[in-house]
Enzyme design. Sequence first.
Site, PDB file in Angstrom:
ATOM      1  N   SER A  63       7.449   2.822   2.646  1.00  0.00           N
ATOM      2  CA  SER A  63       6.750   1.545   2.759  1.00  0.00           C
ATOM      3  C   SER A  63       7.473   0.407   2.046  1.00  0.00           C
ATOM      4  CB  SER A  63       5.326   1.681   2.198  1.00  0.00           C
ATOM      5  OG  SER A  63       5.355   2.146   0.857  1.00  0.00           O
ATOM      6  N   ASP A 121      -2.026  -3.601  -5.419  1.00  0.00           N
ATOM      7  CA  ASP A 121      -2.012  -2.150  -5.647  1.00  0.00           C
ATOM      8  C   ASP A 121      -1.084  -1.738  -6.781  1.00  0.00           C
ATOM      9  OD1 ASP A 121       0.530  -2.426  -4.537  1.00  0.00           O
ATOM     10  OD2 ASP A 121       0.073  -1.320  -2.702  1.00  0.00           O
ATOM     11  N   HIS A 159       3.551  -1.946  -4.530  1.00  0.00           N
ATOM     12  CA  HIS A 159       4.422  -2.643  -3.591  1.00  0.00           C
ATOM     13  C   HIS A 159       4.681  -4.079  -4.048  1.00  0.00           C
ATOM     14  CE1 HIS A 159       2.491   0.575  -1.210  1.00  0.00           C
ATOM     15  NE2 HIS A 159       3.706   0.671  -0.675  1.00  0.00           N
TER      16      HIS A 159
END
Length: 223
Positions: free
Chosen positions: A41, A194, A197
């Site tokens: 990701s 979060d 990221h």
Amino acid sequence: MFGQLGYGVVRGCSKALACAVFLCGSAVQAETVHLLALGDSLTQGYGLMDDEGFVPQLREWLADHGHDARVVNGGVSGDTTAGGLSRVEWSLTPEIGGMIVTLGGNDLLRGIDPAASRANLDGILEVAEAHDLEVLLIGMTAPGNYGAAYKKSFDAMYPELAKQYGTLYLDSFFAGLMTDGETPADVKSFMQSDGIHPNAEGVRRIVDAVGPKVEELIARIED
């Protein structure tokens, strides 16, 4: 009549010369370098607009630094080193000349045995070697909560594999955020909510650190 013929010959030669110069000039122009960014990701650009992720920002950085480079986004959110190994072969289309490998973060989140992660990365680099591809391997650092032995084994696999295969190496994807010994808490403003990221500005800083290594990768490909 001779004058008209002579003019026509000279004119024809001039056109031929101009054409030859154009073709020679085109021949010496560097061809586009095609790179595959194989990752999770962090590479895919999770939580960001299309133009804010790692790959598009890296493309822009390379263009701004005078490189004709196409970077293929091979990031899959949630992917582990095993996932990367399972898809690397079919991800390597014929024009790809080099790879940026950024995998291992999800192995950490799942507590996967570093020996298994190492074997998967080894497999990816074997595929690259078989295709005669240059590679930039970007590492990860394990937290201490898995124990000292786990951390030592995980952290060591990246530089050791880079040395074994002769790849370029960057010790951390987040190197651009932690240039002066900052902790993750210190760079909170560059992360999404979060805490895992990076946000768009965080990616920009990351690309500023990764970019020069990618330039080295391109130089190896073009050499």
